[in-house]
Enzyme design. Sequence first.
Site, short mmCIF file in Angstrom:
data_model
loop_
_atom_site.label_atom_id
_atom_site.label_comp_id
_atom_site.label_asym_id
_atom_site.label_seq_id
_atom_site.Cartn_x
_atom_site.Cartn_y
_atom_site.Cartn_z
N ASP A 119 0.86 -1.18 0.00
CA ASP A 119 0.00 0.00 0.00
C ASP A 119 0.90 1.23 0.00
O ASP A 119 2.13 1.10 -0.08
CB ASP A 119 -0.95 -0.01 1.20
CG ASP A 119 -0.21 -0.13 2.53
OD1 ASP A 119 1.03 0.05 2.56
OD2 ASP A 119 -0.87 -0.40 3.56
N SER A 153 -0.45 -10.18 -1.85
CA SER A 153 -1.64 -9.85 -1.07
C SER A 153 -1.93 -10.83 0.04
O SER A 153 -2.85 -10.62 0.82
CB SER A 153 -2.87 -9.76 -1.99
OG SER A 153 -2.71 -8.73 -2.92
N SER A 335 -6.13 -12.68 3.74
CA SER A 335 -5.35 -11.85 2.81
C SER A 335 -5.15 -10.46 3.41
O SER A 335 -5.67 -10.15 4.49
CB SER A 335 -6.06 -11.77 1.46
OG SER A 335 -7.33 -11.16 1.60
N TYR A 336 -4.44 -9.60 2.70
CA TYR A 336 -4.09 -8.28 3.21
C TYR A 336 -5.35 -7.50 3.61
O TYR A 336 -6.28 -7.37 2.81
CB TYR A 336 -3.30 -7.50 2.15
CG TYR A 336 -2.65 -6.25 2.67
CD1 TYR A 336 -1.67 -6.33 3.66
CD2 TYR A 336 -3.01 -5.01 2.19
CE1 TYR A 336 -1.07 -5.18 4.15
CE2 TYR A 336 -2.40 -3.85 2.67
CZ TYR A 336 -1.43 -3.95 3.66
OH TYR A 336 -0.84 -2.82 4.15
N PRO A 337 -5.42 -7.00 4.86
CA PRO A 337 -6.68 -6.43 5.35
C PRO A 337 -6.93 -4.97 5.01
O PRO A 337 -7.93 -4.41 5.44
CB PRO A 337 -6.55 -6.61 6.87
CG PRO A 337 -5.09 -6.52 7.14
CD PRO A 337 -4.40 -7.10 5.93
#
Length: 858
Positions: A119, A153, A335-337
Amino acid sequence: MRTVLMVAEKPSLAQSIAKILSKGSCTSRKGLNGACSVHEYNGSFQSQTVRFKMTSVCGHVMSLDFIGKYNNWDKVDPAELFSKAPTEKKEANPKLSMVKFLQVEARGCDYVVLWLDCDKEGENICFEVLDAIQPVLNKGIVRDQSVFRAKFSSITDTDIWNAMNRLGEPNRNEALSVDARQELDLRIGCAFTRFQTKYFQGKYGNLDSSLISFGPCQTPTLGFCVERHDKIQSFKPETYWVLQAKVFKGKDTPLTLDWNRVRVFDREVGQMFVNLAKISKEAQVESVSKKEKVKQRPQALNTVEMLRVASSALGMGPQHTMQIAERLYTQGYISYPRTETTIYHENFDLKGTLKQQINNTIWAEEVKALLSIGINQPRKGKDAGDHPPITPMRSASEGELGSDGWRLYEYITRHFIATVSQDCQYLQTTIDFRIGTEAFSCNGKTLISPGYTTVMPWQGIPLEEAMPACECGDTFTVEEIKLVERQTSPPHYLTEAELITLMEKHGIGTDASIPVHINNICQRNYVTVENGRRLKPTNLGIVLVHGYYKTDAELVLPTIRSAVEKQLNLIAQGKANYQQVLQHTLEIFKRKFHYFVDSITSMDELMEVSFSPIAATGKPLSRCGKCHRFMKYIQAKPSRLHCSHCDETYSLPQNGAIKLYKELRCPLDDFELVLWTSGARGKSYPLCPYCFSHPPFRDMKKGMGCNECTHPTCQHSLNSLGIGQCVECDSGILVLDPTSGPKWRMACNKCNVVVHFFEHAHKIQVAQESCDACDASLVAVDFNKTRTPLPDNETQHTGCVFCDPVFQDVVELKHATMRHSMHRGGGARRGGRGRGRGRRGNPKKPKDKMAALAAYFV
């Protein structure tokens, strides 16, 4: 052999990724900072055999701050913070020595692969890592590319190997957008916060907030809560009337009908309609309609929806939810939150992800049924171009995850299964009636196929009594028609879920920062969390927002911050210039700040009505050294002493209790000393209120008590009561606590280490002499004959606490019990402090004896 350095964002992630890429064959060792490990193995990279070194950071390596002198609230005009005050990048956590650690591990490496979170914050950390290590990388070989970025991810074998085989480059524009946000929030937030904190805390004694903070996102967030509060306060209930009719047919249960006019606000008009309806004793069926309807399955799960559901259904605050979600992610369960996306890409393995849950007894039957009939393609949603929706990556049980971890994981898994299930189908039956001149209707739902509601039963169609079989022209007997009086009701206070929705709608914060802003307004005592996780503004929160509206509504409305967020996104996309956006935004807020300062009386008028003047607050405690009248102790945050005669306010240490210290006075200024304590099991020390705010010696800083004072002869000072260097921290001195008898102790004047010793001693004094071995001051102990632990029933002994064998069995090392991290009043704003030891010099840290004491740690 060439070396590849790989860096992840957290130690647990580095370990998981190294385990996958090395197929479990890596060797591990602790790094020099003790917090990060290094995992090494041999493998193939760029068609050659290389040595891989996988390690991590612990979040951001650097943080932005003003240079030293601009951190002094008393000497810097807040207006200077907008442009004049230079900023610098400092290590985010100096204790971790992260820059040194990275440079040691990167020295001589040929390639770098960055495995930071994918991100904008992650991109920013990429460049923090690169800035730290590039000077020590191997530059002897000419190559096209030496820095690579891995995009992933989830922590699964497939995702990690796909990322390793498709390496890209870090995104400079996204990193710059984070730099811009950091600088804007620092300059704008600090300027407004410093000004309004000093202005109002200097005038009012019962604000009960240690910091009256302003934030470009925090303040509009508070504004939403106060706006709802104002609607509740200004609400005036109105009386209205409703026609209620009950009809039946044969022996069927009576039906309660809804009036098609809904309601009227005039009782006489309502009574007229009742009289018209009562003309008829029968209700005639005018139409019967049956429609098959669909309740759509949910879209794929993104961060904001997860936060909403966690708050409204699971009773978990946004900050807590994100902490749990990050833990589940780093452990490989989800997975990526952090994602705004609500659509799965075509190549996402939905079937494979679903199969992972086939052996989980809680939803195994639903999963098997879905796999046998074939999964349904998820609904279309928003593709934000960041990460896939939040998805379970492997099966788990409550025993593995713990209570809150399991509840969040269970919801995420049920949500995912629901997205690939069929829609819920039901039959809606509507019967229209006429009684006299008035039209009525009733509705009923009958389930056809539960679809996704088998795994999300709380969204299912509620069981209702079956509608009676009838057709157009049938008649029902009227049991009763009556006029029912009701009142309109005010709205409720905002729930966290509703606030999150408003923040997303108006572009306040990001999916990552929304929980932080909500947590901030709670921590600042601007709102309290009530039952049902509803946010009720405090008096301070209400007055602040109303004050902003009076002076400059744009400070609290979401419009200006929303526009800034759009500009930051343009920087991330490479469509806006970083410097231009920064300068333009700062110029706008600088003008707003000057107008706010000029108009502060408008807000002050509201404060005067709601809060007490500082002179009228608190209870008399200790005498002022200037006028010798009693000063008042104000307990509300931030606790402080105020002399109404001199109109002076003196800071105190926070998060502890304050009491008068034996009516003793400071030899320098004649102020009565007070004693700060963190509790019976904690530490305590005396302090002079004047010296605490106005350091008397050059080697002292604001916020120091008598246990750090370098006065050469005062009986309460460090020179008189200091014993030896702290056994844990490098800068602290262990100081005798003269108030602790008969359970005597010495405590570090920097950290929370406490050494208990000589219980039931009658008297303890710090001697002039020092220990030959460790330079610590000797201690003279005087015991009662009946309770002496000394050999041969001796009652007196002088020796070194650390080295004297006579004292070995009567010394115990502990950590003090602190209510919170110890705040030092004004001292929180300063940099490092020196250690003054006067005539005793600088004692060595005792090693061998204190290693033995470590066994007593509790």
